[in-house]
Design a protein around this motif. Structure first.
Motif, PDB file in Angstrom:
ATOM      1  N   ALA A  33       0.828  -1.207   0.000  1.00 34.36           N
ATOM      2  CA  ALA A  33       0.000   0.000   0.000  1.00 34.36           C
ATOM      3  C   ALA A  33       0.863   1.257   0.000  1.00 34.36           C
ATOM      4  O   ALA A  33       0.586   2.225  -0.732  1.00 34.36           O
ATOM      5  CB  ALA A  33      -0.932  -0.009   1.220  1.00 34.36           C
ATOM      6  N   ALA A  37       1.120   3.916  -3.032  1.00 43.83           N
ATOM      7  CA  ALA A  37       0.830   5.345  -2.857  1.00 43.83           C
ATOM      8  C   ALA A  37       1.963   6.201  -3.407  1.00 43.83           C
ATOM      9  O   ALA A  37       1.722   7.226  -4.081  1.00 43.83           O
ATOM     10  CB  ALA A  37       0.596   5.644  -1.379  1.00 43.83           C
ATOM     11  N   LYS A  38       3.212   5.763  -3.119  1.00 46.11           N
ATOM     12  CA  LYS A  38       4.364   6.525  -3.647  1.00 46.11           C
ATOM     13  C   LYS A  38       4.393   6.457  -5.166  1.00 46.11           C
ATOM     14  O   LYS A  38       4.674   7.478  -5.839  1.00 46.11           O
ATOM     15  CB  LYS A  38       5.656   5.933  -3.068  1.00 46.11           C
ATOM     16  CG  LYS A  38       6.900   6.737  -3.409  1.00 46.11           C
ATOM     17  CD  LYS A  38       6.853   8.126  -2.780  1.00 46.11           C
ATOM     18  CE  LYS A  38       8.149   8.877  -3.053  1.00 46.11           C
ATOM     19  NZ  LYS A  38       8.097  10.266  -2.519  1.00 46.11           N
ATOM     20  N   ARG A  40       1.881   6.109  -7.072  1.00 45.85           N
ATOM     21  CA  ARG A  40       0.804   6.978  -7.558  1.00 45.85           C
ATOM     22  C   ARG A  40       1.249   8.432  -7.567  1.00 45.85           C
ATOM     23  O   ARG A  40       0.942   9.192  -8.506  1.00 45.85           O
ATOM     24  CB  ARG A  40      -0.436   6.794  -6.664  1.00 45.85           C
ATOM     25  CG  ARG A  40      -1.639   7.630  -7.070  1.00 45.85           C
ATOM     26  CD  ARG A  40      -2.159   7.211  -8.423  1.00 45.85           C
ATOM     27  NE  ARG A  40      -3.292   8.007  -8.836  1.00 45.85           N
ATOM     28  CZ  ARG A  40      -3.909   7.912  -9.990  1.00 45.85           C
ATOM     29  NH1 ARG A  40      -3.462   7.020 -10.892  1.00 45.85           N
ATOM     30  NH2 ARG A  40      -4.942   8.660 -10.293  1.00 45.85           N
ATOM     31  N   GLN A  41       1.963   8.842  -6.531  1.00 42.50           N
ATOM     32  CA  GLN A  41       2.465  10.224  -6.493  1.00 42.50           C
ATOM     33  C   GLN A  41       3.427  10.498  -7.657  1.00 42.50           C
ATOM     34  O   GLN A  41       3.364  11.559  -8.293  1.00 42.50           O
ATOM     35  CB  GLN A  41       3.175  10.475  -5.159  1.00 42.50           C
ATOM     36  CG  GLN A  41       2.230  10.473  -3.956  1.00 42.50           C
ATOM     37  CD  GLN A  41       2.984  10.664  -2.659  1.00 42.50           C
ATOM     38  OE1 GLN A  41       4.211  10.773  -2.642  1.00 42.50           O
ATOM     39  NE2 GLN A  41       2.245  10.687  -1.541  1.00 42.50           N
TER      40      GLN A  41
END
Length: 575
Positions: A33, A37-38, A40-41
């Motif tokens: 997760a 998230a990273k 996605r950034q």
């Protein structure tokens, strides 16, 4: 480790293994997760920042070129409309610079390169563009062209170089961000592979563990139980594996021992039962033979005694007629006693002969309409009914399977008994009715006679049993015994209704035809669908007197039968 192998339950072992796998999967899920998230950034940075920065840097270069081209064109033509691209270019430059400044908040090198471009562009407008515009407006195009030199061109080339530098910084940022996207994507893939390996390893461990601690012990237990099931009840069952299996094996072994013990008892009981059955079989055969011999004896005796008895009765009657009044009174009395005894003996023998013939001489069962039978009964009892001023009525009677002569004899006996045992000075009333009860026709013969005490309700069906002296009520006492034998021969039962308010009510059952049972079920279904039940209408509606929900006649006392005057659409009144 020893406690794990011997003391841990199956539930605890499976829970421990699943707990370890769950912790590993939860850790991997949390890492995935975070990496996702990273990632996605970084993808957002590529799509929403570095990409738009590169496009806007190119548009910024176009806005600066529009300004330079517009100034040079105005210096050549002196046309004020040539300055519109210059003014629009200035606005676009400021707007793009503001947008680039916002998007490059996380990229200081890009912001520094942008500041250099803005400073050089402002310096070029102050030193070249504005003086050229002012000079053309004041002195004309020729004066303005004089201000555009190689130095001013080199100054604008410096701006172009700074914009190229800005684009280079943006490209570097985009490549770095794309590299981070690739890196985080690779890490995410690695974590997914690790999670898959954890699941695979956990599955393999689970299979091996289940085979070792579940399947093998269970298979061994099943094999032992199968040996017991095949008949080896002496085989001791021993469990292995988790404590649950060992306890299960102990329970099964206890059950095996109990079953073996009970089987021994059953085997002994069966041997005793077989011996008793053999004895009972012998007794049944002996009893059958004895009954057959008794029936044959009764038939032969009653048949063979007819001739000598008729001779005795005839000669006694001849003596009575020829010598009546010639002898003394005592001799006449003795002769009368002899004649009466011979006649009574003849009636007893005839009744015994009729009783023994029931079930022996059969014509086979056929469908018998009891309405027709009641007509025959009325004809056969007509003399007795006229003598006693009696009234016979009956409701709608069913059709059953049986022997018509026997059923006629049955009802004749019942009606004759009702007329015989009447009350003095009370005209006899006899009513026969029927109703369908639990797949059987229950037929009732009700009268208003002297009645029967409840304690004698069973005695009256025993052969030659009488409740009154022969002087009070004549007869041999075999009529109701014949009734019982006929009813039982047809598969029914007979009894006295001790709850009758008046007189005597004798009820008996006969099996109903399948069509009558189906019709009764259909009628009950119609009543359940909301129609008023026929039984309730029969109780309160005079128009339905003598009817049952299944089409059978409703039972009614003789007094009511007399008032309605019905016997299924007929009235039989004698007297």
């Amino acid at each position: 480790m020893k406690a794990y192998q011997q003391g841990w339950t199956l539930r605890r072992r499976v829970a421990a293994l699943l707990g370890v796998v769950l912790v590993l999967l939860l850790g991997l899920a949390a890492a995935e997760a975070a990496v996702a998230a990273k990632n996605r950034q970084n993808i957002d940075a590529v799509l929403l920042k570095s990409g738009p920065l590169r496009v806007q840097a190119q548009e910024l270069m176009g806005a600066l070129l529009d300004q330079e081209t517009a100034v040079r064109g105005y210096a050549v033509n002196g046309d004020r409309s040539d300055l519109e691209p210059y003014q629009e270019g200035v606005k676009r430059e400021r707007s793009l610079a503001a947008s680039i400044r916002d998007l490059s908040a996380d990229y200081p090198d890009v912001r520094r390169s942008l500041e250099v471009v803005e400073q050089q562009a402002a310096q070029w407008r102050a030193q070249v563009a504005e003086p050229v515009i002012t000079t053309v407006e004041r002195d004309g195009p020729a004066a303005g062209q004089a201000l555009i030199t190689d130095a001013t061109r080199q100054q604008f080339d410096g701006i172009r170089a700074s914009v190229n530098t800005l684009q280079g910084e943006i490209l570097i940022v985009r490549e770095e961000t794309a590299e981070r996207v690739n890196s985080t994507s690779n890490v995410l893939v690695v974590l997914l592979i690790i999670a898959g390996l954890v699941v695979t390893v956990a599955g393999v461990v689970m299979l091996i563990s289940l085979d070792r601690i579940l399947i093998r012990p269970l298979a061994a237990l099943v094999s032992q139980v199968r040996e017991v099931a095949d008949g080896d009840y002496r085989h001791h069952i021993e469990g292995s594996g988790p404590p649950e299996f060992r306890r299960l094996a102990e329970d099964i072994d206890q059950m095996r021992m109990k079953i073996a013990q009970e089987l021994d008892e059953v085997r002994q009981a069966r041997e005793r039962i077989e011996w008793v059955n053999s004895q009972l079989q012998k007794q049944a055969e002996e009893l059958t033979r004895s009954n057959r011999d008794l029936e044959q004896f009764a038939y032969v005796a009653s048949h063979d005694l007819q001739e000598p008895l008729r001779k005795v009765a005839s000669f006694c009657q001849l003596l009575q007629r020829r010598y009546a009044g010639q002898l003394d009174e005592r001799a006449d009395q003795y002769i009368a006693f002899a004649v009466d005894g011979a006649q009574r003996m003849q009636r007893l023998i005839n009744d015994l002969l009729a009783f023994s013939r029931i079930g022996r001489l059969t014509t086979g069962f056929t469908e018998v309409d009891l309405n027709k039978v009641m007509g025959d009964v009325a004809g056969q009892t007509e003399a007795a009914l006229q003598y006693a001023d009696a009234e016979l009525t009956w409701g709608e009677m069913p059709t059953i399977r049986g022997e018509e002569p026997l059923l006629t004899n049955l009802l004749v006996n019942l009606v004759s008994n009702s007329v015989k045992f009447r009350r003095p000075d009370v005209p006899p009333k006899v009513h026969v009715s029927s109703r369908l009860v639990d797949g059987e026709w229950e037929i009732s013969c009700r009268d208003n006679g002297i009645g029967i005490e409840p304690e004698f309700a069973d005695k009256i069906f025993v052969i030659f049993q009488r409740l009154h002296s022969k002087d009070a009520y004549p007869g041999t006492g075999i009529g109701l015994a014949i009734v019982k034998k006929i009813v039982e021969y047809h598969g029914g039962r007979v009894w006295v209704d001790t709850d009758a308010d008046e007189g005597t009510t004798i009820r008996f059952t006969l099996p109903a035809l399948e069509a009558d049972i189906e019709a009764a079920k259909a009628a009950d279904g119609d009543a359940a669908d909301g129609a008023e039940p026929a039984a309730e209408r029969a109780e309160g509606d005079p128009a339905d007197v003598g009817r049952q929900p299944d089409g059978a006649a409703r039972e009614e006392p003789p007094a009511e039968a007399d008032r309605h005057g019905t016997n299924g659409g007929m009235k039989e009144t004698v007297g």
